[in-house]
Scaffold this motif. Structure first.
Motif, PDB file in Angstrom:
ATOM      1  N   VAL A 122       0.828  -1.317   0.043  1.00 46.92           N
ATOM      2  CA  VAL A 122       0.159   0.071   0.058  1.00 46.92           C
ATOM      3  C   VAL A 122       1.033   1.410   0.239  1.00 46.92           C
ATOM      4  O   VAL A 122       0.637   2.176  -1.009  1.00 46.92           O
ATOM      5  N   MET A 123       1.920   1.301   0.828  1.00 49.30           N
ATOM      6  CA  MET A 123       2.564   2.602   1.153  1.00 49.30           C
ATOM      7  C   MET A 123       3.410   3.116  -0.151  1.00 49.30           C
ATOM      8  O   MET A 123       3.246   4.231  -0.670  1.00 49.30           O
ATOM      9  N   PRO A 124       4.262   2.295  -0.795  1.00 51.15           N
ATOM     10  CA  PRO A 124       4.981   2.788  -2.068  1.00 51.15           C
ATOM     11  C   PRO A 124       4.161   2.974  -3.079  1.00 51.15           C
ATOM     12  O   PRO A 124       4.145   4.011  -4.084  1.00 51.15           O
ATOM     13  N   LEU A 125       2.967   2.244  -3.216  1.00 53.68           N
ATOM     14  CA  LEU A 125       2.129   2.301  -4.428  1.00 53.68           C
ATOM     15  C   LEU A 125       1.155   3.538  -4.351  1.00 53.68           C
ATOM     16  O   LEU A 125       0.691   4.065  -5.424  1.00 53.68           O
ATOM     17  N   SER A 126       0.795   3.752  -3.212  1.00 55.61           N
ATOM     18  CA  SER A 126      -0.067   5.085  -3.079  1.00 55.61           C
ATOM     19  C   SER A 126       0.736   6.251  -3.647  1.00 55.61           C
ATOM     20  O   SER A 126      -0.167   6.878  -4.295  1.00 55.61           O
ATOM     21  N   LEU A 127       1.903   6.421  -3.453  1.00 53.63           N
ATOM     22  CA  LEU A 127       2.645   7.431  -3.904  1.00 53.63           C
ATOM     23  C   LEU A 127       2.944   7.315  -5.647  1.00 53.63           C
ATOM     24  O   LEU A 127       2.861   8.364  -6.106  1.00 53.63           O
ATOM     25  N   THR A 128       3.093   6.288  -6.029  1.00 53.05           N
ATOM     26  CA  THR A 128       3.168   5.921  -7.281  1.00 53.05           C
ATOM     27  C   THR A 128       2.048   6.082  -8.081  1.00 53.05           C
ATOM     28  O   THR A 128       2.069   7.141  -9.223  1.00 53.05           O
ATOM     29  N   LEU A 129       0.948   5.708  -7.661  1.00 52.57           N
ATOM     30  CA  LEU A 129      -0.398   6.178  -8.294  1.00 52.57           C
ATOM     31  C   LEU A 129      -0.888   7.439  -8.282  1.00 52.57           C
ATOM     32  O   LEU A 129      -1.132   7.901  -9.443  1.00 52.57           O
ATOM     33  N   LEU A 130      -0.441   8.142  -7.107  1.00 53.34           N
ATOM     34  CA  LEU A 130      -0.758   9.837  -7.258  1.00 53.34           C
ATOM     35  C   LEU A 130       0.114  10.301  -8.250  1.00 53.34           C
ATOM     36  O   LEU A 130      -0.494  11.096  -8.803  1.00 53.34           O
ATOM     37  N   ALA A 131       1.027   9.882  -8.261  1.00 51.51           N
ATOM     38  CA  ALA A 131       2.248  10.633  -9.386  1.00 51.51           C
ATOM     39  C   ALA A 131       1.742  10.216 -10.761  1.00 51.51           C
ATOM     40  O   ALA A 131       1.952  11.092 -11.658  1.00 51.51           O
ATOM     41  N   GLU A 132       1.156   9.138 -10.889  1.00 51.91           N
ATOM     42  CA  GLU A 132       0.707   8.992 -12.384  1.00 51.91           C
ATOM     43  C   GLU A 132      -0.563   9.621 -12.792  1.00 51.91           C
ATOM     44  O   GLU A 132      -0.698   9.779 -13.821  1.00 51.91           O
ATOM     45  N   GLU A 133      -1.276   9.726 -11.845  1.00 49.43           N
ATOM     46  CA  GLU A 133      -2.805  10.195 -12.027  1.00 49.43           C
ATOM     47  C   GLU A 133      -2.936  11.721 -12.091  1.00 49.43           C
ATOM     48  O   GLU A 133      -3.548  12.275 -12.666  1.00 49.43           O
ATOM     49  N   VAL A 134      -1.905  12.486 -11.454  1.00 53.40           N
ATOM     50  CA  VAL A 134      -1.994  13.927 -11.206  1.00 53.40           C
ATOM     51  C   VAL A 134      -1.066  14.846 -12.465  1.00 53.40           C
ATOM     52  O   VAL A 134      -0.121  14.163 -12.857  1.00 53.40           O
ATOM     53  N   PRO A 135      -1.789  15.614 -12.915  1.00 49.36           N
ATOM     54  CA  PRO A 135      -1.034  16.394 -14.196  1.00 49.36           C
ATOM     55  C   PRO A 135       0.510  16.994 -13.576  1.00 49.36           C
ATOM     56  O   PRO A 135       0.457  17.182 -12.270  1.00 49.36           O
ATOM     57  N   ASP A 136       1.317  16.980 -14.409  1.00 51.04           N
ATOM     58  CA  ASP A 136       2.772  17.484 -13.798  1.00 51.04           C
ATOM     59  C   ASP A 136       2.788  18.676 -13.196  1.00 51.04           C
ATOM     60  O   ASP A 136       3.305  18.874 -12.141  1.00 51.04           O
TER      61      ASP A 136
END
Length: 486
Positions: A122-136
């Protein structure tokens, strides 16, 4: 390269909803890392648990969580980040149910280890998914809000634990995870989109060597105080862990698809950001471990009362982290981290100078606010710099590596500061506690200042006008990532 989208490829989601979907599960696992500590005395009575059992109620979670973060990130890259993220939430919640139903120390320790396994995804992937979904252009603000939620979990852990133990039974510190999961899983599946790296193969030998090496090192850290830092078993664990991690590095140099690309460590921003994380968690969380007990003994207070008093410190990141995230590109992540660590050192030193067996809370609250502001200035810029120092396809691995270093730093800080405390003081009297706490916190201050120097060494990325990178930034579209190749 990213794989097929799972949830509504063409649908645009509100930024706040994406942040909530990524942050709620992370909040749950971060809270559970702390909430158990205030319930230990009650658990000891109900489960007839020994002192060693009580330590393992905490350490079983820490060990599996810290040692499997890299593996959790790698599984997300291979099988789909959203898929593994949701599986981690489900496993964490099933293990929470098992904790709530446990009627022996052995059962609770096993379930706590399974909780840590779920949390490691959960912990590392929550950050990765957020970075993937949010505009730069909104990413650093989103990372700041994500960090604020993480800080809120740190703040509420002791308070929630104390309130639950005082008002209900200790089992409810685990039952409260169930309704959170009932919201988190459908929310994630509805709002977030899956992604993976095409043609990725699992680095199974790398996973085995990294997990075994980290397990030996973290086990030695969390047991060093009880077994004796110079005992044969602790020295053997450290030596065995060092050998396994050395073999891991040698293997990663030749692995076709390494679990942790060693090229990360040729990037100064990545290396020094990880050193900042380790030093902050060493100094700050080791000190908070002592201060949370100090507030219960000088003078005597309930766990809930002590938890409420720490909020002056632990709530500040909730307000500061979003601002720090928004300022990261303008000011520079390294500068914000350095300022944050300097403020933390000032706050810790202030507390140490005024602490007595009967210090009025009013003399300490200002120091706690300053330290809390400093903590908020470190959280979001660290996440932004770590993710920004690697390519989009490596964000999961970079996040897993940073979380691993952070957890090891926190475990080492708590263990070493506790050992210093035991050497110079005791918890039988308020004055004895202060005598042991002071040298421990001075060590925390020194380590935090070393981290500030590391932060100053982090380069600030400045694309030259007219270069492809600068031009790309200027015309970066406001979009969420799709299943196309980045």
């Amino acid at each position: 390269m990213t794989g097929p989208s799972v949830a509504g490829a063409g649908a645009r989601r509100p930024l706040w909803l994406i942040i909530v979907a990524c942050s709620v599960p992370m909040f749950m696992v971060a809270l559970d890392n702390l909430v158990v500590s205030t319930a230990l005395r009650t658990m000891a009575v109900d489960l007839d648990a020994s002192t060693e059992d009580l330590q393992w109620f905490v350490n079983a979670y820490v060990l599996s969580f810290a040692c499997l973060l890299l593996t959790g990130a790698a599984l997300g890259d291979r099988f789909g980040r959203l898929r593994v993220f949701v599986a981690g939430i489900a496993l964490f919640t099933l293990a929470s149910i098992g904790c709530g139903l446990a009627d022996s120390s052995g059962q609770l320790i096993l379930m706590r280890a399974l909780q840590g396994l779920g949390a490691s995804a959960v912990m590392p992937l929550s950050l990765t998914l957020l970075a993937e979904e949010v505009p730069d252009k909104k990413r650093n603000l989103a990372l700041g809000l994500w960090s604020a939620v993480s800080g809120l979990a740190v703040a509420l852990g002791p308070v929630v634990g104390g309130a639950v133990v005082d008002g209900l039974d200790w089992q409810w510190i685990f039952w409260i995870n169930v309704p959170v999961c009932l919201v988190a899983i459908p929310l994630a599946l509805t709002v977030l989109r899956d992604s993976s790296l095409a043609d990725t193969r699992l680095d199974l030998l790398g996973m085995l060597l990294a997990t075994a090496g980290l397990l030996a090192v973290v086990w030695a850290i969390v047991n060093g105080e009880d077994e004796g830092w110079s005992s044969a078993v602790i020295l053997s664990a450290f030596a065995g862990g060092a050998v396994l991690l050395a073999l891991f590095v040698l293997w990663e140099r030749r692995a076709p698809q390494p679990l942790l690309p060693l090229s990360f460590y040729r990037k100064r921003a990545f290396v020094f950001s990880n050193l900042v994380s380790a030093s902050m968690y060493f100094g700050v969380f080791g000190s908070i471990f002592l201060l949370s007990q100090f507030f219960q003994i000088a003078p005597v207070r309930t766990p809930l009362e002590a938890g409420v008093l720490t909020l002056a410190w632990t709530l500040m990141p909730m307000f500061v982290a979003p601002v720090a995230g928004a300022l990261t590109d303008k000011v520079g992540g390294g500068r914000l981290m350095a300022l944050g660590l300097l403020l933390q050192a000032i706050g810790l030193a202030w507390i140490n100078l005024v602490a007595t067996s009967d210090t009025p809370y009013s003399r300490m609250v200002g120091a706690m606010v300053i330290a809390g502001i400093g903590m908020g200035l470190v959280f979001a810029p660290t996440a932004a710099v770590v993710l920004g120092s690697v390519g989009p396809q490596h964000r999961g691995k970079a996040s897993g590596a940073n979380n691993t270093v952070r957890e090891i730093g926190g475990a080492l800080g708590t263990a070493i500061l506790s050992s210093v405390f035991v050497h110079y003081g005791d918890d039988r009297t308020a004055q004895g506690f202060v005598d042991g706490m002071r040298p421990g916190i001075w060590i925390g201050v020194a380590v935090v200042l070393v981290g500030a120097l590391c932060a100053l060494a982090i380069p600030r990325p400045r694309p030259e006008p007219g270069t492809p990178s600068a031009a790309a930034e200027e015309r970066a579209p406001d979009r969420t990532p799709s299943s196309a190749t980045p």
